[in-house]
Design an enzyme around this catalytic site. Structure first.
Site, PDB file in Angstrom:
ATOM      1  N   ASN A  10     102.220 -32.472  18.225  1.00 14.32           N
ATOM      2  CA  ASN A  10     101.133 -31.638  17.705  1.00 14.32           C
ATOM      3  C   ASN A  10     101.130 -30.353  18.528  1.00 14.32           C
ATOM      4  O   ASN A  10     100.703 -30.354  19.676  1.00 14.32           O
ATOM      5  CB  ASN A  10      99.804 -32.395  17.844  1.00 14.32           C
ATOM      6  N   TRP A  11     101.600 -29.293  17.914  1.00 13.89           N
ATOM      7  CA  TRP A  11     101.730 -28.025  18.657  1.00 13.89           C
ATOM      8  C   TRP A  11     100.387 -27.338  18.868  1.00 13.89           C
ATOM      9  O   TRP A  11     100.304 -26.352  19.590  1.00 13.89           O
ATOM     10  CB  TRP A  11     102.675 -27.074  17.910  1.00 13.89           C
ATOM     11  N   LYS A  12      99.348 -27.817  18.174  1.00  8.49           N
ATOM     12  CA  LYS A  12      98.015 -27.181  18.259  1.00  8.49           C
ATOM     13  C   LYS A  12      98.154 -25.675  17.965  1.00  8.49           C
ATOM     14  O   LYS A  12      99.007 -25.290  17.173  1.00  8.49           O
ATOM     15  CB  LYS A  12      97.373 -27.475  19.614  1.00  8.49           C
ATOM     16  N   HIS A  95      91.606 -34.749  13.980  1.00 10.45           N
ATOM     17  CA  HIS A  95      91.859 -34.624  15.423  1.00 10.45           C
ATOM     18  C   HIS A  95      90.543 -34.363  16.154  1.00 10.45           C
ATOM     19  O   HIS A  95      89.668 -33.681  15.625  1.00 10.45           O
ATOM     20  CB  HIS A  95      92.850 -33.481  15.672  1.00 10.45           C
ATOM     21  N   GLU A  97      89.771 -32.402  18.401  1.00  9.27           N
ATOM     22  CA  GLU A  97      89.432 -30.976  18.566  1.00  9.27           C
ATOM     23  C   GLU A  97      88.767 -30.435  17.302  1.00  9.27           C
ATOM     24  O   GLU A  97      87.889 -29.585  17.375  1.00  9.27           O
ATOM     25  CB  GLU A  97      90.692 -30.182  18.950  1.00  9.27           C
ATOM     26  N   GLU A 171      93.545 -41.629  20.041  1.00  6.79           N
ATOM     27  CA  GLU A 171      93.549 -40.608  21.084  1.00  6.79           C
ATOM     28  C   GLU A 171      92.198 -40.606  21.785  1.00  6.79           C
ATOM     29  O   GLU A 171      91.249 -39.959  21.304  1.00  6.79           O
ATOM     30  CB  GLU A 171      93.796 -39.222  20.478  1.00  6.79           C
ATOM     31  N   GLY A 177      94.828 -33.675  27.049  1.00  6.12           N
ATOM     32  CA  GLY A 177      94.968 -32.420  27.792  1.00  6.12           C
ATOM     33  C   GLY A 177      94.444 -32.486  29.216  1.00  6.12           C
ATOM     34  O   GLY A 177      94.310 -31.466  29.881  1.00  6.12           O
ATOM     35  N   SER A 218      97.851 -37.066  26.922  1.00  6.74           N
ATOM     36  CA  SER A 218      98.612 -36.877  28.162  1.00  6.74           C
ATOM     37  C   SER A 218      99.895 -37.720  28.224  1.00  6.74           C
ATOM     38  O   SER A 218     100.269 -38.211  29.280  1.00  6.74           O
ATOM     39  CB  SER A 218      97.728 -37.150  29.386  1.00  6.74           C
TER      40      SER A 218
HETATM   41  P1  13P Z   1      98.027 -33.822  25.140  1.00  6.32           P
HETATM   42  O1  13P Z   1      99.317 -34.575  24.962  1.00  6.32           O
HETATM   43  O2  13P Z   1      98.215 -32.394  25.504  1.00  6.32           O
HETATM   44  O3  13P Z   1      97.074 -34.569  26.041  1.00  6.32           O
HETATM   45  O4  13P Z   1      97.324 -33.791  23.690  1.00  6.32           O
HETATM   46  C1  13P Z   1      97.227 -34.954  22.964  1.00  6.32           C
HETATM   47  C2  13P Z   1      96.817 -34.606  21.587  1.00  6.32           C
HETATM   48  O5  13P Z   1      95.709 -34.147  21.350  1.00  6.32           O
HETATM   49  C3  13P Z   1      97.787 -34.793  20.511  1.00  6.32           C
HETATM   50  O6  13P Z   1      97.197 -34.651  19.263  1.00  6.32           O
END
Ligand code: 13P
Length: 258
Positions: A10-12, A95, A97, A171, A177, A218
Site C-alpha cells: 500500500n503506497w499510500k 483502511h 487512515e 491492521e 507506521g 510495521s
Molecule cells: P506500515 O507498514 O507503514 O506500518 O503501514 C501498514 C499499513 O497501513 C498498510 O496498509
C-alpha cells in the site's frame, strides 16, 4: 485448507508517476524470481495507468487504495468501481487512515465492498482496533462489528477454484507506521479466535477457512517471517516498507518460504 499467500504494498500518498517509473522496474526485477506468492502493488490513483503499463507481462497484480460505490454521476473528485476495474484487479477498502481522517464508517465500507465485488474487483477489507480500544479490552467487539457490518448483505461464496473473491487485512491501528508491529502470535490469535469465527457465522465454515487474512502494521523484511510462520496469517499488507524495493522483495521472499 491451503490458502495461497498474498503480499500487497500500500503506497499510500507516496510516489508521483516519475518516482513510480523508478521504483517499479526495481520491484519487478526482484519479484519476478519469487514463486508461490501473489504480489500486488497499490499506487495512488494518479500513478495507476503508468504502473499498469510497467507491470505488463509480469505476475504482479495492481490495486487501488479506495473507490466510491456509485458507478458514475455528479460526484466531484470520486473514482467509481468501473473506473478502478479498467486498471486494477484489487482495491483496498476501509483502511484505518480513511476511517480516521476521512469519515469512513462500517456502513460506507459495506457499500464500497458490495460495489467492488459487483465490478469484479477483489476487495482487501481492512479492520483493526485502535490503541485505546485495545487497552480497554475491546479488540474482539470492534473487530466483530467491523467484519459483520462491513460485510453485511454480501453473499460470499467459493468460486470454481474454491477461492473467495475477497481478502481481510487485520491492521491493528497502533501498529501502523509506528515501528511497533503486533507479535505474530497475537495477530494469529486474533485471526483464529475473532476474525475467522465471525466470517464463519456470516458465510459458513468453508468460506471462513478459504478466506485469506493478511496482517498489516510495521511489517519489514526482518520481521515478516514471524507473521508468515503463523497458521492463520496468509500474507501481509505493507505500507512504508513497500516503497523500498529491497524491503518489499525481502517480505515477499519471506512469504514464499512460509
Ligand atoms: P506500515 O507498514 O507503514 O506500518 O503501514 C501498514 C499499513 O497501513 C498498510 O496498509
Amino acid at each position: 485448507m491451503k490458502r495461497k499467500p498474498l503480499v500487497a504494498g500500500n503506497w499510500k500518498m507516496y510516489q508521483t508517476i516519475a518516482e513510480a517509473r523508478q521504483l517499479v522496474p526495481e520491484l519487478v526485477r526482484g519479484l519476478q524470481e519469487i514463486m508461490g506468492v501473489q504480489k500486488v502493488i497499490c499506487p495512488p490513483f494518479t500513478a495507476l495507468l503508468a504502473v499498469k503499463a510497467l507491470l505488463e507481462g509480469t505476475d504482479i497484480g495492481l490495486g487501488a487504495q479506495d473507490l466510491f460505490w456509485e458507478l458514475e454521476g455528479a460526484y466531484t473528485g470520486e473514482i467509481s468501481p468501473k473506473m478502478v476495474a479498467e486498471l486494477c484487479q484489487y482495491v483496498i477498502i476501509g483502511h484505518s487512515e480513511r476511517r480516521t481522517y476521512f469519515g469512513e464508517t462500517d456502513e460506507s465500507v459495506n457499500r464500497k465492498v458490495k460495489a467492488a465485488l459487483e465490478a469484479g474487483l477483489i476487495p482487501i477489507v481492512c479492520v483493526g482496533e485502535t490503541l485505546e480500544e485495545n487497552e480497554k479490552g475491546l479488540t474482539e467487539i470492534v473487530l466483530q462489528r467491523q467484519v459483520k457490518v462491513g460485510l453485511q448483505g454480501i453473499d460470499l461464496k467459493l468460486d470454481e477454484q474454491e477461492r473467495v473473491p475477497l481478502l481481510i487485512a487485520y491492521e491493528p491501528v497502533w501498529a501502523i507506521g509506528t515501528g511497533k508491529a503486533a507479535s505474530g502470535e497475537f495477530a494469529n490469535n486474533v485471526v483464529r479466535e475473532v476474525i475467522r469465527p465471525e466470517l464463519a457465522s456470516l458465510f459458513g465454515d468453508q468460506v471462513a477457512q478459504a478466506t485469506r487474512v493478511l496482517y498489516g502494521g510495521s511489517v519489514k523484511a526482518k520481521n515478516a517471517g514471524e507473521f508468515f510462520g503463523q497458521t492463520e496469517i496468509d500474507g501481509a499488507l505493507v505500507g512504508g516498507a513497500s516503497l523500498k524495493a529491497d524491503e518489499f522483495v525481502g517480505i515477499v521472499a519471506a512469504a514464499a518460504e512460509g
